[in-house]
Scaffold this active site. Structure first.
Site, PDB file in Angstrom:
ATOM      1  CG  ASP A  33      -2.068   0.968   1.097  1.00  0.00           C
ATOM      2  OD1 ASP A  33      -3.222   0.514   0.973  1.00  0.00           O
ATOM      3  OD2 ASP A  33      -1.812   2.196   1.103  1.00  0.00           O
ATOM      4  CB  ILE A  34       0.781   4.280  -2.124  1.00  0.00           C
ATOM      5  CG1 ILE A  34       1.858   5.211  -2.672  1.00  0.00           C
ATOM      6  CG2 ILE A  34      -0.488   5.044  -1.788  1.00  0.00           C
ATOM      7  CD1 ILE A  34       1.486   5.825  -4.032  1.00  0.00           C
ATOM      8  CG  ASN A  87     -12.519  -0.641   3.623  1.00  0.00           C
ATOM      9  OD1 ASN A  87     -12.991  -1.033   4.689  1.00  0.00           O
ATOM     10  ND2 ASN A  87     -11.319  -0.092   3.536  1.00  0.00           N
ATOM     11  N   GLY A  93     -15.441   3.508   3.544  1.00  0.00           N
ATOM     12  CA  GLY A  93     -14.037   3.814   3.305  1.00  0.00           C
ATOM     13  C   GLY A  93     -13.431   3.279   2.030  1.00  0.00           C
ATOM     14  CD  GLN A  94     -14.746  -0.217  -2.967  1.00  0.00           C
ATOM     15  OE1 GLN A  94     -15.916  -0.440  -2.655  1.00  0.00           O
ATOM     16  NE2 GLN A  94     -14.155  -0.785  -3.993  1.00  0.00           N
ATOM     17  CG  HIS A 100      -8.410  -2.892  -2.546  1.00  0.00           C
ATOM     18  ND1 HIS A 100      -9.278  -2.149  -3.327  1.00  0.00           N
ATOM     19  CD2 HIS A 100      -8.345  -2.257  -1.349  1.00  0.00           C
ATOM     20  CE1 HIS A 100      -9.705  -1.109  -2.630  1.00  0.00           C
ATOM     21  NE2 HIS A 100      -9.166  -1.147  -1.413  1.00  0.00           N
ATOM     22  CG  HIS A 102      -6.892  -2.947   2.973  1.00  0.00           C
ATOM     23  ND1 HIS A 102      -6.145  -1.788   2.881  1.00  0.00           N
ATOM     24  CD2 HIS A 102      -8.089  -2.658   2.406  1.00  0.00           C
ATOM     25  CE1 HIS A 102      -6.868  -0.844   2.271  1.00  0.00           C
ATOM     26  NE2 HIS A 102      -8.049  -1.344   1.979  1.00  0.00           N
TER      27      HIS A 102
HETATM   28  P1  5GP Z   1      -9.685   1.410   0.271  1.00  0.00           P
HETATM   29  O1  5GP Z   1      -9.766   2.686   1.043  1.00  0.00           O
HETATM   30  O2  5GP Z   1     -10.343   1.542  -1.100  1.00  0.00           O
HETATM   31  O3  5GP Z   1     -10.126   0.200   1.006  1.00  0.00           O
HETATM   32  O4  5GP Z   1      -8.148   1.161   0.005  1.00  0.00           O
HETATM   33  C1  5GP Z   1      -7.433   1.745  -1.023  1.00  0.00           C
HETATM   34  C2  5GP Z   1      -5.990   1.672  -0.644  1.00  0.00           C
HETATM   35  O5  5GP Z   1      -5.210   1.873  -1.821  1.00  0.00           O
HETATM   36  C3  5GP Z   1      -5.554   2.750   0.354  1.00  0.00           C
HETATM   37  O6  5GP Z   1      -5.029   2.134   1.522  1.00  0.00           O
HETATM   38  C4  5GP Z   1      -4.511   3.561  -0.406  1.00  0.00           C
HETATM   39  O7  5GP Z   1      -3.438   3.964   0.405  1.00  0.00           O
HETATM   40  C5  5GP Z   1      -4.072   2.606  -1.496  1.00  0.00           C
HETATM   41  N1  5GP Z   1      -3.647   3.253  -2.729  1.00  0.00           N
HETATM   42  C6  5GP Z   1      -4.301   4.263  -3.375  1.00  0.00           C
HETATM   43  N2  5GP Z   1      -3.642   4.587  -4.499  1.00  0.00           N
HETATM   44  C7  5GP Z   1      -2.553   3.758  -4.562  1.00  0.00           C
HETATM   45  C8  5GP Z   1      -1.494   3.623  -5.500  1.00  0.00           C
HETATM   46  O8  5GP Z   1      -1.414   4.312  -6.514  1.00  0.00           O
HETATM   47  N3  5GP Z   1      -0.559   2.679  -5.230  1.00  0.00           N
HETATM   48  C9  5GP Z   1      -0.611   1.888  -4.123  1.00  0.00           C
HETATM   49  N4  5GP Z   1       0.361   0.989  -3.954  1.00  0.00           N
HETATM   50  N5  5GP Z   1      -1.616   1.985  -3.221  1.00  0.00           N
HETATM   51  C10 5GP Z   1      -2.560   2.915  -3.439  1.00  0.00           C
END
Ligand code: 5GP
Ligand code: ZN
Length: 112
Positions: A33-34, A87, A93-94, A100, A102
């Protein structure tokens, strides 16, 4: 392969956006994760664009995703204890609308 040109995770799958990839096979990709919230924070995704868990309709892919989680956790050194989270919808929080899972580990996590 179903791909969405506007999706950042599809761009990672295609190699158009860099990512720290930790696992790859024909159907799945896992990368760091970034913006990690724990020492280990990786995302396991299907290579095919699936917008959320609600859009997942392939039992074989679902099985592959689920079985990859302990494998990736083990590879990241947290196989004995980790949290896996999906999520679904912006209301919880998605933020990226490509399915994906986590994997969080490497520190004590409280619940919920
Ligand atoms: P969500 O909030 O949708 O469950 O999770 C999305 C996740 O993707 C977040 O934890 C966010 O930090 C990660 N993320 C968003 N953009 C990028 C990216 O360009 N590269 C990587 N490696 N992770 C990302
Ligand atoms: Zn996508």
């Amino acid at each position: 392969m179903i791909s969405d040109p506007d999706c950042i995770f599809c761009k990672i799958v295609k190699g158009d956006l860099p990512a720290d990839i930790v696992y790859e096979d024909d159907d799945l990709l896992a990368f760091k994760d970034i913006n990690p919230v724990s020492k280990v924070h990786v995302l396991v995704i299907p290579k095919r664009h699936v917008s959320s868990l609600n859009a997942l309709d392939d039992p074989e892919l679902a099985g592959k995703l689920m079985l990859a989680v302990p494998k990736v956790a083990h590879k990241m050194g947290v196989g004995d204890g980790y949290r896996s989270i999906i999520n679904t919808d912006s209301s919880v929080g998605q933020t990226v609308f490509h399915l994906h899972i986590h994997i969080l580990g490497g520190r004590k996590l409280s619940w919920p």
